[in-house]
Design an enzyme around this catalytic site. Structure first.
Site, PDB file in Angstrom:
ATOM      1  N   GLY A   3       0.854  -1.190   0.000  1.00 17.93           N
ATOM      2  CA  GLY A   3       0.000   0.000   0.000  1.00 17.93           C
ATOM      3  C   GLY A   3       0.884   1.232   0.000  1.00 17.93           C
ATOM      4  N   ALA A  68      -9.238  -0.285   5.506  1.00 23.33           N
ATOM      5  CA  ALA A  68      -9.782  -1.347   6.359  1.00 23.33           C
ATOM      6  C   ALA A  68     -10.892  -2.105   5.649  1.00 23.33           C
ATOM      7  CB  ALA A  68     -10.321  -0.733   7.649  1.00 23.33           C
ATOM      8  N   SER A 120      -0.911   6.403  14.204  1.00 22.26           N
ATOM      9  CA  SER A 120      -1.545   7.719  14.187  1.00 22.26           C
ATOM     10  C   SER A 120      -0.541   8.824  13.906  1.00 22.26           C
ATOM     11  CB  SER A 120      -2.221   8.004  15.527  1.00 22.26           C
ATOM     12  OG  SER A 120      -2.780   9.301  15.490  1.00 22.26           O
ATOM     13  N   GLY A 122      -1.175  10.982  10.844  1.00 23.22           N
ATOM     14  CA  GLY A 122      -1.380  11.486   9.484  1.00 23.22           C
ATOM     15  C   GLY A 122      -0.101  11.404   8.672  1.00 23.22           C
ATOM     16  N   LYS A 174      -6.249   2.027  19.206  1.00 27.86           N
ATOM     17  CA  LYS A 174      -6.283   3.040  18.143  1.00 27.86           C
ATOM     18  C   LYS A 174      -7.714   3.516  17.892  1.00 27.86           C
ATOM     19  CE  LYS A 174      -4.984   5.795  14.857  1.00 27.86           C
ATOM     20  NZ  LYS A 174      -5.891   5.908  13.795  1.00 27.86           N
ATOM     21  N   HIS A 177      -8.541   5.909  20.528  1.00 28.34           N
ATOM     22  CA  HIS A 177      -7.824   7.150  20.193  1.00 28.34           C
ATOM     23  C   HIS A 177      -8.670   7.976  19.224  1.00 28.34           C
ATOM     24  CE1 HIS A 177      -5.432   9.377  17.209  1.00 28.34           C
ATOM     25  NE2 HIS A 177      -4.548   9.610  18.154  1.00 28.34           N
ATOM     26  N   ASN A 178      -9.194   7.313  18.206  1.00 31.95           N
ATOM     27  CA  ASN A 178      -9.990   8.034  17.209  1.00 31.95           C
ATOM     28  C   ASN A 178     -11.306   8.550  17.792  1.00 31.95           C
ATOM     29  OD1 ASN A 178      -7.919   7.232  15.535  1.00 31.95           O
ATOM     30  ND2 ASN A 178      -9.260   6.814  13.810  1.00 31.95           N
ATOM     31  N   GLU A 181     -10.432  11.566  19.430  1.00 31.62           N
ATOM     32  CA  GLU A 181     -10.173  12.541  18.345  1.00 31.62           C
ATOM     33  C   GLU A 181     -11.496  13.175  17.889  1.00 31.62           C
ATOM     34  OE1 GLU A 181      -7.599  11.038  15.050  1.00 31.62           O
ATOM     35  OE2 GLU A 181      -9.281  11.502  13.743  1.00 31.62           O
TER      36      GLU A 181
HETATM   37  C1  6PG Z   1      -4.857   9.305  12.913  1.00 31.57           C
HETATM   38  C2  6PG Z   1      -6.263   9.495  12.400  1.00 31.57           C
HETATM   39  C3  6PG Z   1      -6.568   8.694  11.181  1.00 31.57           C
HETATM   40  C4  6PG Z   1      -8.023   8.783  10.744  1.00 31.57           C
HETATM   41  C5  6PG Z   1      -8.372  10.025  10.048  1.00 31.57           C
HETATM   42  C6  6PG Z   1      -9.757  10.082   9.423  1.00 31.57           C
HETATM   43  O1  6PG Z   1      -4.756   8.929  14.070  1.00 31.57           O
HETATM   44  O2  6PG Z   1      -3.903   9.556  12.190  1.00 31.57           O
HETATM   45  O3  6PG Z   1      -7.150   9.111  13.412  1.00 31.57           O
HETATM   46  O4  6PG Z   1      -6.260   7.366  11.478  1.00 31.57           O
HETATM   47  O5  6PG Z   1      -8.294   7.754   9.867  1.00 31.57           O
HETATM   48  O6  6PG Z   1      -8.225  11.080  10.926  1.00 31.57           O
HETATM   49  O7  6PG Z   1     -10.775   9.708  10.267  1.00 31.57           O
HETATM   50  P1  6PG Z   1     -12.293  10.006   9.907  1.00 31.57           P
HETATM   51  O8  6PG Z   1     -12.437   9.951   8.412  1.00 31.57           O
HETATM   52  O9  6PG Z   1     -13.092   8.950  10.560  1.00 31.57           O
HETATM   53  O10 6PG Z   1     -12.578  11.376  10.426  1.00 31.57           O
END
Ligand code: 6PG
Length: 464
Positions: A3, A68, A120, A122, A174, A177-178, A181
């Site tokens: 990927g 995923a 995590s 980005g 994770k 974590h999200n 977020e």
């Molecule tokens: C990270 C982020 C990442 C996530 C995006 C988009 O930790 O780098 O959590 O993994 O996939 O931020 O998330 P959404 O499309 O659900 O907002």
């Protein structure tokens, strides 16, 4: 690396920066060409799976960063046709933890080592140092640990990676974590709403507020990028780019999964739930537009003038709600750990979230300190250090939530943070009434204070 999207390609370059030679595979030959055009020593791109696998030393360490779902299963199937027993497969995407559990058991049976790893940070994180949450095969983790430690972000000289626990522990952590977020992003957008439509601040004034907050205890990555968004104009444009962006939030699903997982465990995380729901509500633009023509703002809605004082009150409210968002996420991890026997260490999780990831913040230092004081802490609100700062910010959140309610400004996540807290600190909740109602209409029985057993009443029969 399988990927070669932005994340995969950046992570490969990060790995190569640390002196490891590596290879990348993608079915998209353009992505492979882009990687090869980098012309970097130690990185080679392939579009043939056999050639790619042949280029690796045994035992092979293959990581995938692909979307995923079914794609992950497809890649695993293709991979094990060419890998050898004893090789290590790492899924670094945002896979659902239930899928990771299934894949772990399946691959273990077939003789492969599998690691489900949350990554995590980005694009920038992948390139310069992410936070990584690996779980699953411990032996395999020990084999890849030296690489992961080098490519991770570092806080006070320590890498933001650690073994999370058994099976799907890495992906569960994770996912939470999200969820956090999502909650923090929702709180920031509600803050924007209060500052803009309540206090009537201009964009540059909002920028100043976020800038100032980011110099204090609220310092965090999400606040930092929000501050910058409030300064960004396209070349030659008079207004912020933000003002041209559609108010319909998208989501890839990890926030929803967090809420679903929490509900399955009967563990309340209302700020995260609200954050997911408000993203969903934002998508109903047509309905919202129609409703906006029917229902107007409260007539007597008076917001206090924009003043330094109110912004300080708002900062307190934000601190309170932010602390609650983290507390709810950590509580979910605590409960999941009991149920799924992951062997999570909440202090270590707080520690590796302090750098590299999207929810990194100054406050995580306080969370880390709380778990250092008590590794078995059941809820962050019960830590004395957290309690001290939380208590001081209660007046702030009460003011912000009540002013917003009077002014017709939607702050559902702030309200959820306060409502959760007021119930959490209640020895007596009105849930006795719910039990009575359930027994009334459905003979579901109830328990009595100070008496063993369950009871039922024929509520409609006269009792005297
Ligand atoms: C990270 C982020 C990442 C996530 C995006 C988009 O930790 O780098 O959590 O993994 O996939 O931020 O998330 P959404 O499309 O659900 O907002």
């Amino acid at each position: 690396m399988i990927g070669l999207g932005t994340m995969g390609s950046n992570l490969l370059q990060n790995i190569a920066d640390h002196g490891y030679s590596c290879a990348g595979f993608d079915i998209d030959s353009k992505k492979v060409a882009t990687l090869n055009q980098l012309n970097r020593d130690g990185i080679k791109g392939f579009s043939d799976m056999n050639d790619f696998v042949k280029s690796l030393n045994s035992p092979r360490i293959v990581m995938m960063l692909v979307p995923a779902g079914k794609i992950v299963d497809g890649v695993i199937e293709e991979l094990i046709a060419v890998l050898e027993k004893g090789d290590i497969i790492i899924d670094g995407g945002n896979s659902h933890f239930i899928d990771t559990d299934r894949r772990f058991l399946d691959l273990e049976k077939k003789g492969y080592h599998f690691i489900g790893m949350g990554v995590s940070g980005g694009e920038e994180g992948a390139r310069r140092g992410p936070s990584m949450m690996p779980g699953g095969d411990r032996e395999a983790y020990n084999a890849v640990k030296p690489i992961l430690k080098k490519i991770a972000a570092h806080v006070n000289g320590e890498p933001t990676v650690a073994y999370m626990g058994e099976r799907s522990a890495g992906h569960f952590v994770k996912m939470v974590h999200n969820g956090i977020e999502y909650a923090l992003m929702q709180l920031l957008s509600e803050t924007y709403e209060v500052l803009k439509n309540g206090l009537k601040l201009k964009d540059n004034e909002i920028h100043e507020v976020f800038k100032k907050w980011n110099e204090g205890r609220l310092k965090s990555y999400l606040l930092e990028i929000t501050r910058d968004i409030f300064a960004y104009k396209n070349k030659g444009a008079k207004y912020l780019l933000l003002n041209d962006i559609k108010d319909e939030a998208k989501a890839k699903g990890t926030g929803k999964w967090t809420s679903q997982a929490a509900m399955d465990l009967n563990l309340p995380i209302p700020i995260i739930d609200i954050a997911v729901s408000m993203r969903d509500l934002s998508k109903y633009k047509t309905l919202r537009t129609r409703a906006s023509q029917i229902y107007s703002n409260p007539k007597d809605a008076k917001y206090s003038d924009s003043s330094e004082k109110y912004i300080a009150t708002m900062e307190e409210a934000f601190y309170f709600a932010m602390a609650s968002a983290y507390a709810q996420g950590m509580h979910l991890l605590y409960r999941a750990n009991e149920e799924y026997k992951y062997e999570l260490n909440l202090g270590v999780i707080a520690k590796i979230w302090r750098g590299g990831c999207i929810i990194r913040s100054e406050f995580l230092e306080d969370i880390y300190a709380a778990y250092k004081r008590d590794a078995k802490l059941k809820h962050l609100f019960l830590d004395h250090g957290i309690e001290n700062s939380l208590v001081k910010s209660i007046p702030g959140i009460r003011t912000v939530v009540s002013d917003a309610a009077r002014g017709g400004i939607a702050v559902p996540a702030f309200s959820a943070a306060l409502g959760y807290f007021d119930n959490f600190r209640s020895e007596n909740m009105p849930a006795n009434l719910i039990q009575a109602q359930r027994d009334y209409f459905g003979s579901h029985t109830y328990e009595l204070i100070g008496k063993e057993g369950v009871f039922h009443t024929e509520w409609e029969e006269p009792n005297n």
